[in-house]
Design a protein around this motif. Structure first.
Motif, PDB file in Angstrom:
ATOM      1  N   ASN A 170      67.407  -2.804  37.828  1.00  0.00           N
ATOM      2  CA  ASN A 170      66.982  -1.825  38.821  1.00  0.00           C
ATOM      3  C   ASN A 170      65.980  -0.820  38.257  1.00  0.00           C
ATOM      4  N   GLY A 171      65.454  -1.121  37.073  1.00  0.00           N
ATOM      5  CA  GLY A 171      64.413  -0.285  36.479  1.00  0.00           C
ATOM      6  C   GLY A 171      64.891   1.087  36.026  1.00  0.00           C
ATOM      7  N   ARG A 172      66.179   1.202  35.731  1.00  0.00           N
ATOM      8  CA  ARG A 172      66.724   2.497  35.330  1.00  0.00           C
ATOM      9  C   ARG A 172      66.692   2.665  33.824  1.00  0.00           C
ATOM     10  N   ASP A 173      66.240   3.813  33.439  1.00  0.00           N
ATOM     11  CA  ASP A 173      66.263   4.261  32.059  1.00  0.00           C
ATOM     12  C   ASP A 173      67.607   4.963  31.878  1.00  0.00           C
ATOM     13  N   PHE A 174      68.326   4.703  30.799  1.00  0.00           N
ATOM     14  CA  PHE A 174      69.651   5.300  30.665  1.00  0.00           C
ATOM     15  C   PHE A 174      69.970   5.655  29.226  1.00  0.00           C
ATOM     16  N   VAL A 175      70.921   6.557  29.120  1.00  0.00           N
ATOM     17  CA  VAL A 175      71.487   6.994  27.850  1.00  0.00           C
ATOM     18  C   VAL A 175      72.985   6.730  27.956  1.00  0.00           C
ATOM     19  N   LEU A 176      73.589   6.187  26.910  1.00  0.00           N
ATOM     20  CA  LEU A 176      75.032   5.975  26.893  1.00  0.00           C
ATOM     21  C   LEU A 176      75.712   7.259  26.421  1.00  0.00           C
ATOM     22  N   TYR A 177      76.780   7.636  27.113  1.00  0.00           N
ATOM     23  CA  TYR A 177      77.549   8.826  26.738  1.00  0.00           C
ATOM     24  C   TYR A 177      79.002   8.423  26.536  1.00  0.00           C
ATOM     25  N   PHE A 178      79.384   8.306  25.281  1.00  0.00           N
ATOM     26  CA  PHE A 178      80.740   7.914  24.922  1.00  0.00           C
ATOM     27  C   PHE A 178      81.619   9.159  24.959  1.00  0.00           C
ATOM     28  N   SER A 179      82.427   9.280  26.010  1.00  0.00           N
ATOM     29  CA  SER A 179      83.303  10.434  26.180  1.00  0.00           C
ATOM     30  C   SER A 179      84.695   9.920  26.483  1.00  0.00           C
ATOM     31  N   ASN A 180      85.584   9.985  25.509  1.00  0.00           N
ATOM     32  CA  ASN A 180      86.898   9.352  25.631  1.00  0.00           C
ATOM     33  C   ASN A 180      87.995  10.107  24.914  1.00  0.00           C
ATOM     34  N   SER A 181      88.188  11.347  25.284  1.00  0.00           N
ATOM     35  CA  SER A 181      89.270  12.123  24.688  1.00  0.00           C
ATOM     36  C   SER A 181      90.637  11.658  25.164  1.00  0.00           C
ATOM     37  N   ASN A 182      90.658  10.745  26.127  1.00  0.00           N
ATOM     38  CA  ASN A 182      91.917  10.172  26.603  1.00  0.00           C
ATOM     39  C   ASN A 182      92.523   9.188  25.602  1.00  0.00           C
ATOM     40  N   LEU A 183      91.743   8.724  24.649  1.00  0.00           N
ATOM     41  CA  LEU A 183      92.239   7.698  23.730  1.00  0.00           C
ATOM     42  C   LEU A 183      93.381   8.237  22.881  1.00  0.00           C
ATOM     43  N   CYS A 184      94.379   7.387  22.687  1.00  0.00           N
ATOM     44  CA  CYS A 184      95.660   7.780  22.099  1.00  0.00           C
ATOM     45  C   CYS A 184      95.578   8.358  20.692  1.00  0.00           C
ATOM     46  N   ASP A 185      94.575   7.976  19.932  1.00  0.00           N
ATOM     47  CA  ASP A 185      94.436   8.515  18.583  1.00  0.00           C
ATOM     48  C   ASP A 185      92.999   8.323  18.103  1.00  0.00           C
ATOM     49  N   GLU A 186      92.687   8.985  17.018  1.00  0.00           N
ATOM     50  CA  GLU A 186      91.317   8.932  16.516  1.00  0.00           C
ATOM     51  C   GLU A 186      90.928   7.543  16.021  1.00  0.00           C
ATOM     52  N   ALA A 187      91.896   6.757  15.548  1.00  0.00           N
ATOM     53  CA  ALA A 187      91.572   5.394  15.097  1.00  0.00           C
ATOM     54  C   ALA A 187      91.065   4.559  16.268  1.00  0.00           C
ATOM     55  N   GLU A 188      91.712   4.657  17.418  1.00  0.00           N
ATOM     56  CA  GLU A 188      91.271   3.929  18.606  1.00  0.00           C
ATOM     57  C   GLU A 188      89.916   4.457  19.072  1.00  0.00           C
ATOM     58  N   TYR A 189      89.753   5.789  19.021  1.00  0.00           N
ATOM     59  CA  TYR A 189      88.475   6.407  19.373  1.00  0.00           C
ATOM     60  C   TYR A 189      87.354   5.836  18.496  1.00  0.00           C
ATOM     61  N   GLU A 190      87.581   5.748  17.204  1.00  0.00           N
ATOM     62  CA  GLU A 190      86.557   5.260  16.281  1.00  0.00           C
ATOM     63  C   GLU A 190      86.224   3.782  16.517  1.00  0.00           C
ATOM     64  N   LYS A 191      87.236   2.962  16.805  1.00  0.00           N
ATOM     65  CA  LYS A 191      86.989   1.538  17.096  1.00  0.00           C
ATOM     66  C   LYS A 191      86.092   1.381  18.320  1.00  0.00           C
ATOM     67  N   ARG A 192      86.415   2.137  19.358  1.00  0.00           N
ATOM     68  CA  ARG A 192      85.637   2.025  20.598  1.00  0.00           C
ATOM     69  C   ARG A 192      84.253   2.644  20.446  1.00  0.00           C
ATOM     70  N   LEU A 193      84.170   3.726  19.700  1.00  0.00           N
ATOM     71  CA  LEU A 193      82.860   4.329  19.440  1.00  0.00           C
ATOM     72  C   LEU A 193      81.984   3.355  18.670  1.00  0.00           C
ATOM     73  N   SER A 194      82.549   2.677  17.689  1.00  0.00           N
ATOM     74  CA  SER A 194      81.788   1.705  16.907  1.00  0.00           C
ATOM     75  C   SER A 194      81.222   0.598  17.802  1.00  0.00           C
TER      76      SER A 194
END
Length: 182
Positions: A28-52
């Motif tokens: 659709n010709g959209r320019d975008f930026v990804l915004y990883f926002s996930n403070s709901n994740l159960c712990d920082e290890a899960e946050y880091e896996k998903r961020l990676s």
């Protein structure tokens, strides 16, 4: 607020889900930026896996990725009183509102519209997400389930070897998943 209607901030719950959304945006010709926002994740290890995984996707696509700092305590306050609600219950409404609110704040600061990859999942109600998103006039209701978005997310995550989780991410959904496995 003046916004750049061409540029979109895509709330990214995880790399696999976002991978099912980005192709449609590009078509659709959209320019975008990804915004990883996930403070709901159960712990920082899960946050880091998903961020990676989100970083892998951003690198593959050649797009910017912004990571919202992990603030699980703030998320717990947002869903307080709803810890025993089932998956897809009232707690999820509060969770979505928390994440979309953080995304809206950054989108407004940057003069962008925003959407969320949450709508690619068959486990999430796009109607509910759109209802919550309608609180902001610069929210775009993209239903990424359409055009086989979820199936594309599975294929793309395999192709890119992205970490693909098997639960929503919060400790309450993890607990429910563990109970169902027994």
């Amino acid at each position: 607020m003046e916004t750049d209607e061409k540029k979109l901030l895509l709330h990214t719950c995880c790399g696999p889900c976002a991978s099912g959304c980005t192709g449609l945006l590009q078509e659709n010709g959209r320019d975008f930026v990804l915004y990883f926002s996930n403070s709901n994740l159960c712990d920082e290890a899960e946050y880091e896996k998903r961020l990676s995984a989100a970083q892998q996707l951003a690198e593959y696509l050649g797009v910017e990725l912004i990571a919202d700092p992990y603030d699980h305590e703030a998320w717990l306050k947002a869903v307080a009183g709803f810890e025993d609600e089932p998956e897809r219950g009232v707690r999820c409404r509060h969770c979505f509102a928390f994440s979309l609110g953080r995304t809206a704040k950054l989108a407004e600061e940057r003069g962008m519209h925003f959407a969320t990859s949450l709508t690619v999942s068959p486990h999430k109600s796009s109607k509910l997400i759109f209802e919550i998103g309608s609180d902001w006039n610069f929210f775009e209701p993209w239903d990424f389930k359409k055009k086989n978005g979820f199936q594309k997310s599975i294929e793309n995550s395999k192709k890119l070897n992205l970490y693909r989780q098997d639960f929503c991410g919060c400790e309450f959904s993890r607990r429910e998943r563990e109970r169902m496995k027994k």
